[in-house]
Design a protein around this motif. Structure first.
Motif, PDB file in Angstrom:
ATOM      1  N   GLU A   1       0.809  -1.259   0.595  1.00 43.87           N
ATOM      2  CA  GLU A   1      -0.017  -0.249  -0.144  1.00 43.87           C
ATOM      3  C   GLU A   1       1.157   1.257   0.118  1.00 43.87           C
ATOM      4  O   GLU A   1       0.450   2.565  -0.295  1.00 43.87           O
ATOM      5  CB  GLU A   1      -0.759  -0.149   0.839  1.00 43.87           C
ATOM      6  CG  GLU A   1      -2.269  -1.433   0.873  1.00 43.87           C
ATOM      7  CD  GLU A   1      -3.318  -1.183   2.519  1.00 43.87           C
ATOM      8  OE1 GLU A   1      -3.901  -1.384   1.982  1.00 43.87           O
ATOM      9  OE2 GLU A   1      -2.313  -1.385   3.231  1.00 43.87           O
ATOM     10  N   LEU A   2       2.062   1.164   0.490  1.00 40.08           N
ATOM     11  CA  LEU A   2       2.885   2.125   0.684  1.00 40.08           C
ATOM     12  C   LEU A   2       3.221   2.278  -0.991  1.00 40.08           C
ATOM     13  O   LEU A   2       3.408   3.945  -1.618  1.00 40.08           O
ATOM     14  CB  LEU A   2       4.177   1.963   1.599  1.00 40.08           C
ATOM     15  CG  LEU A   2       5.176   2.681   1.668  1.00 40.08           C
ATOM     16  CD1 LEU A   2       4.661   4.983   1.913  1.00 40.08           C
ATOM     17  CD2 LEU A   2       6.544   2.335   2.077  1.00 40.08           C
ATOM     18  N   ASP A   3       4.067   1.329  -1.051  1.00 41.88           N
ATOM     19  CA  ASP A   3       3.989   1.851  -2.540  1.00 41.88           C
ATOM     20  C   ASP A   3       3.381   2.500  -3.442  1.00 41.88           C
ATOM     21  O   ASP A   3       4.198   3.807  -4.740  1.00 41.88           O
ATOM     22  CB  ASP A   3       4.644   0.391  -3.592  1.00 41.88           C
ATOM     23  CG  ASP A   3       5.399   0.097  -2.981  1.00 41.88           C
ATOM     24  OD1 ASP A   3       6.680   0.426  -2.841  1.00 41.88           O
ATOM     25  OD2 ASP A   3       5.525  -1.619  -3.083  1.00 41.88           O
ATOM     26  N   ALA A   4       1.780   2.490  -3.297  1.00 42.92           N
ATOM     27  CA  ALA A   4       1.374   2.866  -4.181  1.00 42.92           C
ATOM     28  C   ALA A   4       1.000   4.563  -3.973  1.00 42.92           C
ATOM     29  O   ALA A   4       0.052   5.443  -4.407  1.00 42.92           O
ATOM     30  CB  ALA A   4      -0.112   2.247  -4.553  1.00 42.92           C
ATOM     31  N   LEU A   5       1.364   4.772  -2.909  1.00 42.69           N
ATOM     32  CA  LEU A   5       1.086   6.396  -2.166  1.00 42.69           C
ATOM     33  C   LEU A   5       2.281   7.440  -2.659  1.00 42.69           C
ATOM     34  O   LEU A   5       2.101   8.228  -2.481  1.00 42.69           O
ATOM     35  CB  LEU A   5       0.616   6.378  -0.454  1.00 42.69           C
ATOM     36  CG  LEU A   5      -0.479   5.518  -0.169  1.00 42.69           C
ATOM     37  CD1 LEU A   5      -0.549   5.279   0.998  1.00 42.69           C
ATOM     38  CD2 LEU A   5      -1.723   6.346  -0.761  1.00 42.69           C
ATOM     39  N   TYR A   6       3.715   6.778  -1.616  1.00 46.71           N
ATOM     40  CA  TYR A   6       4.416   7.729  -1.978  1.00 46.71           C
ATOM     41  C   TYR A   6       5.041   8.069  -3.635  1.00 46.71           C
ATOM     42  O   TYR A   6       5.230   9.592  -3.175  1.00 46.71           O
ATOM     43  CB  TYR A   6       5.422   6.880  -0.653  1.00 46.71           C
ATOM     44  CG  TYR A   6       6.491   6.283  -1.673  1.00 46.71           C
ATOM     45  CD1 TYR A   6       7.557   6.737  -3.078  1.00 46.71           C
ATOM     46  CD2 TYR A   6       6.333   4.744  -1.833  1.00 46.71           C
ATOM     47  CE1 TYR A   6       8.396   5.610  -3.496  1.00 46.71           C
ATOM     48  CE2 TYR A   6       7.348   3.859  -1.757  1.00 46.71           C
ATOM     49  CZ  TYR A   6       8.380   4.095  -3.226  1.00 46.71           C
ATOM     50  OH  TYR A   6       8.858   3.543  -3.764  1.00 46.71           O
ATOM     51  N   MET A   7       5.002   7.684  -4.415  1.00 50.89           N
ATOM     52  CA  MET A   7       5.091   8.158  -5.584  1.00 50.89           C
ATOM     53  C   MET A   7       3.938   8.509  -5.968  1.00 50.89           C
ATOM     54  O   MET A   7       4.701   9.820  -7.026  1.00 50.89           O
ATOM     55  CB  MET A   7       5.819   7.110  -6.067  1.00 50.89           C
ATOM     56  CG  MET A   7       6.717   6.274  -6.523  1.00 50.89           C
ATOM     57  SD  MET A   7       8.498   7.205  -6.165  1.00 50.89           S
ATOM     58  CE  MET A   7       8.456   7.066  -7.757  1.00 50.89           C
TER      59      MET A   7
END
Length: 300
Positions: free
Chosen positions: A286-292
């Motif tokens: 989920e972090l992958d989809a948010l930070y970039m």
């Protein structure tokens, strides 16, 4: 940079645990008015050779004929003509310690040897690390820093100063981060590589700015080990920028305390993914989809 790449060498034949300074693609250094081009990265900050090519340095030989100066918990080994750099080193270490004291519990500082290499080539000669400005060897309690463009560093304004200052900040953070991980009864390798690199870049980049630019993103779960890191470190990827963006996003959302909290919860669960989820409410995917995505949004 090399500025630093954090390498955890797991082979039983290799006892040399070393952290190389981070690599950056295009940095706009807002305090110094300079930009790094892609070619700068290739020439200065490309990732060194694979772990199988490392050799454990002869630190006694490296330190031979150098003068010493005590700064904080560091014994700085330097050539006589490099003595003018000592106030800059003290300032950088003091700032790095201040930030790390804020991030992590204050600890009884380990005695560290900080060795100045008079060039990237000198550093390579003794360590086999290619195009590298710095490293941290946890096993032997050594930080190594290459001095590039000595006179420009002394200006305290030129880009060479920024690299030198950031290298020291980054490598000091690797030392403190590993100390904190071990204080929580965790093996260092239980924390994935992207987290190590991201935290060290977060501190090392204080006062500097990573702009967003287009590059191919790698799922963070594929950046956990040294072997995985080596797979993606070249080509269209910038896994160092990714690591920074991921940590910076977490800090923006939860505050700096999220960094030690993730480590503490990982220690409780003895599992990084579980600890990360408990601390942030997110999975790593989920972090992958948010930070970039946050970097792709237009500025207000």
């Amino acid at each position: 940079m090399t500025g630093s790449v954090f390498l955890i060498i797991t082979s039983a034949a290799l006892s040399f645990l070393i952290i190389m300074l981070f690599s950056i693609n295009m940095i706009i250094m807002t305090k110094f008015g300079k930009s790094m081009t892609f070619q700068d990265k290739i020439e200065l900050f490309s990732v060194p050779l694979a772990a199988d090519n490392y050799r454990s340095p002869n630190y006694e030989k490296i330190k031979q004929y150098k003068e010493t100066e005590k700064i904080l918990n560091m014994t700085v080994y330097h050539q006589k003509e490099e003595s003018e750099l000592l106030p800059i080193i003290e300032s950088s270490l003091t700032e790095a310690k201040r930030i790390n004291d804020r991030l992590f519990e204050k600890n009884e500082d380990r005695e560290i040897n900080l060795i100045l290499h008079n060039s990237k080539e000198d550093l390579k000669t003794y360590t086999s690390l290619v195009d590298t400005l710095g490293y941290y060897d946890d096993t032997n309690a050594v930080i190594g820093i290459a001095v590039k463009d000595y006179k420009r560093i002394l200006t305290r304004w030129d880009a060479a100063y920024a690299y030198f200052h950031s290298t020291i900040m980054h490598e000091y953070t690797h030392y403190r981060l590993q100390t904190y991980i071990k204080a929580n009864n965790l093996y260092v390798y239980r924390i994935p590589l992207w987290f190590h690199e991201g935290v060290s870049e977060y501190v090392g980049m204080k006062g500097l700015t990573y702009p967003y630019y287009s590059f191919e993103q790698v799922p963070l779960k594929k950046l956990a080990s040294h072997e995985q890191w080596e797979t993606y470190r070249t080509g269209a990827y910038d896994i160092y920028a990714q690591s920074y963006f991921a940590i910076n996003y977490l800090v923006e959302q939860y505050g700096e305390d999220i960094i030690p909290k993730i480590i503490r919860y990982t220690a409780q669960a003895n599992d990084f993914n579980q600890g990360f989820k408990k601390a942030t409410g997110l999975s790593v995917n989920e972090l992958d989809a948010l930070y970039m995505e946050s970097k792709r949004r237009p500025l207000d």
